[in-house]
Design a protein around this motif. Structure first.
Motif, PDB file in Angstrom:
ATOM      1  N   HIS A  56       0.848  -1.195   0.000  1.00  0.00           N
ATOM      2  CA  HIS A  56       0.000   0.000   0.000  1.00  0.00           C
ATOM      3  C   HIS A  56       0.884   1.247   0.000  1.00  0.00           C
ATOM      4  O   HIS A  56       0.912   2.029   0.953  1.00  0.00           O
ATOM      5  N   THR A  57       1.624   1.400  -1.087  1.00  0.00           N
ATOM      6  CA  THR A  57       2.536   2.530  -1.276  1.00  0.00           C
ATOM      7  C   THR A  57       2.195   3.237  -2.587  1.00  0.00           C
ATOM      8  O   THR A  57       1.483   2.677  -3.427  1.00  0.00           O
ATOM      9  N   PRO A  58       2.672   4.479  -2.775  1.00  0.00           N
ATOM     10  CA  PRO A  58       2.374   5.204  -4.018  1.00  0.00           C
ATOM     11  C   PRO A  58       2.766   4.440  -5.282  1.00  0.00           C
ATOM     12  O   PRO A  58       2.015   4.422  -6.259  1.00  0.00           O
ATOM     13  N   PHE A  61       0.231   1.794  -5.906  1.00  0.00           N
ATOM     14  CA  PHE A  61      -1.053   2.431  -6.208  1.00  0.00           C
ATOM     15  C   PHE A  61      -1.094   2.816  -7.685  1.00  0.00           C
ATOM     16  O   PHE A  61      -2.082   2.547  -8.384  1.00  0.00           O
ATOM     17  N   ASN A 137       1.854  11.823  -0.460  1.00  0.00           N
ATOM     18  CA  ASN A 137       0.847  11.290   0.457  1.00  0.00           C
ATOM     19  C   ASN A 137      -0.358  10.773  -0.320  1.00  0.00           C
ATOM     20  O   ASN A 137      -0.458  10.961  -1.530  1.00  0.00           O
ATOM     21  N   ARG A 138      -1.282  10.133   0.384  1.00  0.00           N
ATOM     22  CA  ARG A 138      -2.417   9.474  -0.274  1.00  0.00           C
ATOM     23  C   ARG A 138      -3.252  10.457  -1.094  1.00  0.00           C
ATOM     24  O   ARG A 138      -3.669  10.144  -2.207  1.00  0.00           O
ATOM     25  N   LYS A 139      -3.489  11.643  -0.547  1.00  0.00           N
ATOM     26  CA  LYS A 139      -4.302  12.640  -1.242  1.00  0.00           C
ATOM     27  C   LYS A 139      -3.661  13.055  -2.562  1.00  0.00           C
ATOM     28  O   LYS A 139      -4.334  13.150  -3.596  1.00  0.00           O
ATOM     29  N   CYS A 141      -1.473  11.331  -4.344  1.00  0.00           N
ATOM     30  CA  CYS A 141      -1.493  10.182  -5.266  1.00  0.00           C
ATOM     31  C   CYS A 141      -2.854  10.048  -5.952  1.00  0.00           C
ATOM     32  O   CYS A 141      -2.926   9.817  -7.165  1.00  0.00           O
ATOM     33  N   VAL A 142      -3.928  10.200  -5.174  1.00  0.00           N
ATOM     34  CA  VAL A 142      -5.280  10.115  -5.742  1.00  0.00           C
ATOM     35  C   VAL A 142      -5.510  11.248  -6.738  1.00  0.00           C
ATOM     36  O   VAL A 142      -6.092  11.043  -7.813  1.00  0.00           O
TER      37      VAL A 142
END
Length: 313
Positions: A56-58, A61, A137-139, A141-142
């Motif tokens: 669960h890394t960039p 993803f 960060n997750r944001k 990446c999305v």
């Protein structure tokens, strides 16, 4: 010569590989194997990245997004082609042709942008490792993934609508196995300068520009790797980037040969076989390339297999 608006055409006919009757069956079998391998390999890769928390890394993803793109891209052309071969009809409706053209353009365009974003991700990971979790960060990446999909879908919509507004010369026979945009344009008998200009601008934005970003990213990456004193550290950094570079060369190499070739080179037969490589072979090889030398993916596969065997026992 009789002209008809493309929207008034109800059925398009594909020539496919009818010029090669002796090898049509071989091409069908190869395409079927490539499609099934693409589905299997990419679905496994997506499943692993979802099920294993260590992935669960960039990087993974974006890799999941790439696998999803490969499945969608191949599915836009290969299933209709295989169905037509079995049924012997080699036809499609206007809406079927429009949808196929749009989805193949959208997925291909999105992949162009996504591959450049993956290069940026590798740049941050290697050149700014301490700030990597903060920057990617997750944001973020999305947002990057969503922007890639939105760019691909919007540019594809512009190209598809532009082409479908043109008039045909009373001929709806496409010398291809799918509604590929360049093959459809050959049926047009009116001036299509504006459409070609739109396509040229979009192609420049989606091919050379992302390639430039990839080259810049890897120039910084190479410079940083050469400063690493540890041989093991250099090897690990190189192996991290090798898979992505291989995919980039395969994808952009075939894309450039198809869409940016000199106007003097105009062989539709070559285009068909290049389309098979671009739409079938590359998506099939992507999960293999990313998994072959990737210890994390191999470890995740072993872990899932062990877990499954324990559950079954």
């Amino acid at each position: 010569m009789f002209q008809a608006n493309m929207t008034s055409v109800t059925i398009f006919f594909f020539l496919g590989f009818s010029h090669y009757p002796k090898v049509e069956v071989i091409i069908f079998v190869l395409c079927l194997l490539m499609y099934l391998s693409t589905l299997l390999g990419n679905i496994i890769l997506i499943s692993i990245t979802i099920l294993d928390s260590h992935l669960h890394t960039p990087m993974y993803f974006f890799l999941s997004n790439l696998s999803c793109l490969d499945i969608c891209y191949t599915s836009s052309a290969f299933p209709p082609m295989l169905t037509n071969f079995v049924s012997g009809k080699n036809t499609t409706s206007f809406f079927g042709c429009a949808a196929q053209m749009y989805f193949s353009l959208a997925m291909g365009s999105t992949e162009c942008v996504l591959l450049s974003m993956m290069a940026y991700d590798r740049y941050v990971a290697i050149c700014n490792p301490l700030r990597y979790p903060i920057i990617m960060n997750r944001k973020v990446c999305v947002q990057i993934a969503a922007s890639s999909w939105a760019t691909g879908c919007l540019t594809a919509l512009v190209e598809t609508v532009s082409v479908l507004q043109l008039s045909l010369c009373g001929n709806s026979v496409i010398n291809h196995f799918a509604c590929e945009i360049l093959a459809v344009l050959k049926l047009v008998c009116v001036d299509n300068f504006m459409v070609q200009l739109i396509m040229l601008v979009i192609t420049i934005l989606l091919v050379p520009m992302p390639m430039l970003l990839i080259c810049i990213s890897y120039a910084f990456i190479l410079s940083n790797i050469l400063r690493i004193s540890s041989a093991d550290g250099r090897s690990k950094a190189f192996s991290t980037c090798a898979a992505h570079l291989t995919v980039v060369v395969l994808f952009y190499g075939t894309a450039l040969s198809m869409y940016l070739k000199p106007s003097a080179v105009d062989s539709q037969e070559i285009d068909k076989f290049m389309a098979l490589v671009y739409g079938g072979l590359t998506p099939m090889l992507n999960p293999i390339i990313y998994s072959l030398r990737n210890k994390e993916v191999k470890a995740a596969v072993k872990k899932l297999l062990i877990r499954k065997s324990l559950v079954l026992s």
